[in-house]
Design a protein around this motif. Structure first.
Motif: not given
Length: 132
Positions: A29, A64, A79
């Motif tokens: 991430t 996300l 991401d």
């Protein structure tokens, strides 16, 4: 699905953006810091953040989630994988803007063409013309 656009400030190419994101990514991430939390943030989770470089939408990252940060700022969790899209003209703007799903460009899958064999300058020019 609702998406957002953001200018990749200081990035003149997709490679530079990829390097910048990679330098700050952890556990798959990345965190994008912005001043204000979108009022429609819940609608954007699962959508994408589309990056603008040189007045073109060129890549996206899956959103996300959103978190609060110090000083009332907002962190957009995305991401870490940067997905190239079929380049589309887009005027630069400050901050971020909403992007409806119907207006979002398709992912660049290369189709039948093997663009990896092309010179980078040619890829950039064809992309600028929205031909690849």
């Amino acid at each position: 699905m609702l998406h957002m656009t953001k200018v990749a400030v200081g990035c003149s190419s997709l490679d530079i953006l990829r390097d910048r994101i990679g330098a700050h990514a952890a556990n798959g991430t990345a965190a994008i810091h912005t001043r204000y939390r979108p009022t429609r943030a819940d609608e954007m989770v699962g959508g994408s953040l589309y990056w603008i470089i040189a007045h073109r939408l060129v890549a996206r990252q899956t959103i996300l989630g959103f978190e609060e940060a110090e000083g009332g700022r907002c962190v957009i969790r995305v991401d870490a994988r940067l997905v190239p899209v079929r380049a589309r003209p887009k005027r630069a703007h400050q901050g971020w803007r909403y992007l409806a799903a119907a207006d979002a460009p398709d992912d660049f899958d290369g189709g039948d063409a093997d663009v990896s064999a092309m010179p980078k300058a040619m890829i950039d020019e064809l992309s600028a013309l929205s031909l690849i």
